[in-house]
Design a protein around this motif. Structure first.
Motif, mmCIF file in Angstrom:
data_model
loop_
_atom_site.group_PDB
_atom_site.id
_atom_site.type_symbol
_atom_site.label_atom_id
_atom_site.label_comp_id
_atom_site.label_asym_id
_atom_site.label_seq_id
_atom_site.Cartn_x
_atom_site.Cartn_y
_atom_site.Cartn_z
ATOM 1 N N ALA A 193 -1.769 8.874 -32.033
ATOM 2 C CA ALA A 193 -0.733 8.970 -31.204
ATOM 3 C C ALA A 193 -1.192 8.582 -29.761
ATOM 4 O O ALA A 193 -2.292 8.537 -29.323
ATOM 5 C CB ALA A 193 -0.135 10.665 -30.747
ATOM 6 N N THR A 194 -0.167 8.295 -28.849
ATOM 7 C CA THR A 194 -0.558 7.581 -27.635
ATOM 8 C C THR A 194 0.267 8.455 -26.569
ATOM 9 O O THR A 194 1.045 9.399 -26.795
ATOM 10 C CB THR A 194 -0.091 6.141 -27.063
ATOM 11 O OG1 THR A 194 1.449 6.197 -27.482
ATOM 12 C CG2 THR A 194 -0.768 5.434 -28.511
ATOM 13 N N PHE A 195 -0.173 8.383 -24.994
ATOM 14 C CA PHE A 195 0.728 9.054 -24.261
ATOM 15 C C PHE A 195 1.981 8.578 -24.167
ATOM 16 O O PHE A 195 2.949 9.509 -23.939
ATOM 17 C CB PHE A 195 -0.016 8.867 -22.792
ATOM 18 C CG PHE A 195 -1.377 9.305 -22.624
ATOM 19 C CD1 PHE A 195 -1.858 10.628 -22.588
ATOM 20 C CD2 PHE A 195 -2.516 8.439 -22.633
ATOM 21 C CE1 PHE A 195 -3.104 11.250 -22.468
ATOM 22 C CE2 PHE A 195 -3.839 8.999 -22.561
ATOM 23 C CZ PHE A 195 -4.290 10.315 -22.438
ATOM 24 N N THR A 196 2.449 7.537 -24.405
ATOM 25 C CA THR A 196 3.906 7.098 -24.523
ATOM 26 C C THR A 196 4.469 7.460 -25.538
ATOM 27 O O THR A 196 5.878 8.186 -25.261
ATOM 28 C CB THR A 196 3.849 5.591 -24.525
ATOM 29 O OG1 THR A 196 3.164 4.928 -23.653
ATOM 30 C CG2 THR A 196 5.078 5.057 -24.679
ATOM 31 N N GLN A 197 3.852 7.848 -26.439
ATOM 32 C CA GLN A 197 4.563 8.623 -27.654
ATOM 33 C C GLN A 197 4.713 10.212 -27.362
ATOM 34 O O GLN A 197 5.855 10.532 -27.543
ATOM 35 C CB GLN A 197 3.598 8.542 -29.064
ATOM 36 C CG GLN A 197 3.921 7.195 -29.530
ATOM 37 C CD GLN A 197 2.809 6.892 -30.964
ATOM 38 O OE1 GLN A 197 1.813 7.179 -30.722
ATOM 39 N NE2 GLN A 197 3.468 6.512 -31.963
ATOM 40 N N LEU A 198 3.982 10.801 -26.599
ATOM 41 C CA LEU A 198 4.038 12.201 -26.271
ATOM 42 C C LEU A 198 5.469 12.123 -25.500
ATOM 43 O O LEU A 198 6.147 13.180 -25.637
ATOM 44 C CB LEU A 198 2.881 12.568 -25.566
ATOM 45 C CG LEU A 198 1.529 12.823 -26.320
ATOM 46 C CD1 LEU A 198 0.614 13.502 -25.595
ATOM 47 C CD2 LEU A 198 1.965 13.655 -27.602
ATOM 48 N N GLU A 199 5.411 11.263 -24.525
ATOM 49 C CA GLU A 199 6.743 11.178 -23.592
ATOM 50 C C GLU A 199 7.949 11.094 -24.449
ATOM 51 O O GLU A 199 8.968 11.804 -24.181
ATOM 52 C CB GLU A 199 6.501 10.238 -22.553
ATOM 53 C CG GLU A 199 5.420 10.297 -21.640
ATOM 54 C CD GLU A 199 5.210 9.348 -20.579
ATOM 55 O OE1 GLU A 199 5.855 8.232 -20.496
ATOM 56 O OE2 GLU A 199 4.123 9.163 -20.128
ATOM 57 N N ARG A 200 7.868 10.237 -25.430
ATOM 58 C CA ARG A 200 9.016 9.952 -26.250
ATOM 59 C C ARG A 200 9.633 10.896 -27.101
ATOM 60 O O ARG A 200 10.671 11.082 -27.063
ATOM 61 C CB ARG A 200 8.816 8.603 -27.037
ATOM 62 C CG ARG A 200 9.882 7.974 -27.784
ATOM 63 C CD ARG A 200 9.733 6.740 -28.615
ATOM 64 N NE ARG A 200 9.270 5.754 -27.755
ATOM 65 C CZ ARG A 200 8.122 5.330 -27.988
ATOM 66 N NH1 ARG A 200 7.192 5.729 -28.883
ATOM 67 N NH2 ARG A 200 7.627 4.151 -27.227
ATOM 68 N N TRP A 201 8.483 11.782 -27.713
ATOM 69 C CA TRP A 201 8.783 12.771 -28.680
ATOM 70 C C TRP A 201 9.405 13.811 -27.555
ATOM 71 O O TRP A 201 10.294 14.745 -27.999
ATOM 72 C CB TRP A 201 7.500 13.210 -29.383
ATOM 73 C CG TRP A 201 7.185 12.263 -30.357
ATOM 74 C CD1 TRP A 201 7.903 11.231 -31.082
ATOM 75 C CD2 TRP A 201 5.721 12.105 -30.757
ATOM 76 N NE1 TRP A 201 6.981 10.391 -31.652
ATOM 77 C CE2 TRP A 201 5.838 10.841 -31.460
ATOM 78 C CE3 TRP A 201 4.719 12.659 -30.363
ATOM 79 C CZ2 TRP A 201 4.744 10.318 -32.411
ATOM 80 C CZ3 TRP A 201 3.430 12.126 -31.357
ATOM 81 C CH2 TRP A 201 3.468 11.219 -31.958
#
Length: 393
Positions: free
Chosen positions: A24-32
């Motif tokens: 996972a990436t930081f961008t995915q954390l934000e999206r989730w």
């Protein structure tokens, strides 16, 4: 637009998930988090005027690992929420409730066409006709494996109308063959109009349609010939509690999802998986018993055939068997819809216990498949608010 610098909490969260193979990436954390799938980090004061710091909840690591493996382009957040919730992961409760209600589309009147408030019966009839026209040719009344087993039972000389069962069936009141169009019409009428739009005879016809030709179906006979007993639509406590909904059943289904505990929702989700395993196991068992009979070596008892005939006689298990065989690998949306159907049945059993307290409920463990009986017990142990007595203990 520049992105904000990742927090130490997110850096630590991704590092912990990365140790378990997550990418996972930081961008995915934000999206989730935006989708409501992942809880936000806990903030707390650093003390002595040093501001605040944040830390990811301990359970977030498991969720990030799961999402990293299952979240792909095109996957709907609600589907992910349902599957992650079913897997026991800590999806936020508002997201869980929303996903269940959205997946089952209980309030999507627009999908069914407009109706006039004073002419609901005509609207329901039009909807039923439209859906029957569109989907009647694609609707299967009985799946092939079920029909094949019925044919083998008949070929083995085993009667579907044994005298001890046939004694409780006075015979059908309808002579016209039951079609998939009839099935769709009954289903639409039951969902959109409740007992205002269908009668016990409609349920009886459906029960007989699920059975092999010529089978004795006592439950259908009970509906067709009530013998002075109240019709299902008339079973109530006189204070607003009815066995079956008198109007739009979607209101009740929405209430069931809203009132169910998260434990009950998760149990209902798993009950769908258990239903599929039960159906396949039952078919395998009956086929093995028929093989033994054909080889001249019948076993001393026939538990599979016994359960098969319970399904024919009382229709409910036959309905569950049909559902499982028709959709062996349901989508998350379909699994949620079936789970709510099972939860509705389990809730209905609790309602029946309140309305008919002297019923022979001790027979339920014998008559019901384990997954449904266990779900019914779970609901009975923590009744929804609409079934709880307002009287003080």
């Amino acid at each position: 637009m520049a992105r904000k610098i990742p927090s130490p909490a997110d850096t630590a969260l991704l590092a912990a998930a990365g140790e378990r193979g997550a990418t996972a990436t930081f961008t995915q954390l934000e999206r989730w988090r935006t989708a409501g799938l992942l809880v936000r980090n806990n903030r707390h004061g650093a003390g002595q005027g040093r501001g605040s710091s944040s830390a990811a909840p301990a359970e977030a690591v498991d969720l990030v690992v799961w999402l990293s493996a299952h979240a792909r382009p095109g996957r709907r957040p609600d589907d992910l929420a349902l599957q992650a919730f079913g897997a026991g992961l800590p999806i936020p409760e508002p997201t869980v409730r929303r996903a269940w209600l959205t997946a089952t589309d209980f309030r999507q009147d627009a999908l069914l066409g407009p109706y006039e408030a004073g002419d609901r019966s005509t609207w329901i009839g039009d909807v039923a006709d439209e859906l029957a026209h569109k989907h009647g040719s694609k609707t299967t009344l009985l799946p092939q494996r079920l029909r094949d087993i019925d044919a083998r039972i008949a070929s083995a000389g085993i009667s579907f109308a044994a005298s001890e069962v046939a004694a409780f069936d006075k015979g059908p009141t309808e002579t016209e063959p039951y079609t998939t169009r009839d099935l769709l019409t009954t289903a639409v009428s039951a969902v959109l109009g409740g007992t205002n739009e269908f009668v016990d005879a409609d349920l009886a016809a459906f029960s007989r349609a699920l059975a092999p030709p010529g089978a004795a179906v006592p439950v259908a006979s009970m509906l067709e010939y009530p013998d002075g007993g109240p019709a299902l639509a008339d079973i109530n406590d006189g204070h607003g509690l009815n066995l079956l909904p008198a109007g739009d059943a979607r209101d009740e289904l929405t209430q069931i999802v809203t009132e169910a505990s998260l434990t009950q929702l998760r149990a209902a989700w798993h009950a769908v998986d258990e239903m599929h395993r039960w159906a396949v196991s039952l078919c395998d068992t009956v086929e093995a018993e028929l093989d033994a009979i054909a080889a001249g070596m019948p076993p001393p008892d026939l538990p599979g055939l016994q359960q098969w005939f319970y399904g024919i006689a009382f229709a409910l298990n036959r309905l569950l068997l049909r559902q499982a065989l028709l959709d062996p690998a349901p989508s998350p949306k379909a699994q949620a819809s079936t789970a709510v159907m099972l939860l509705s049945l389990a809730t209905g059993m609790s309602r029946l216990r309140l309305l008919v307290p002297d019923g022979q409920f001790e027979l339920l463990p014998v008559l019901l498949p384990p997954f449904l009986y266990e779900l019914a017990q779970l609901v009975a142990a923590d009744l929804p608010a609409s079934l709880r007595s307002d009287e003080p203990d």
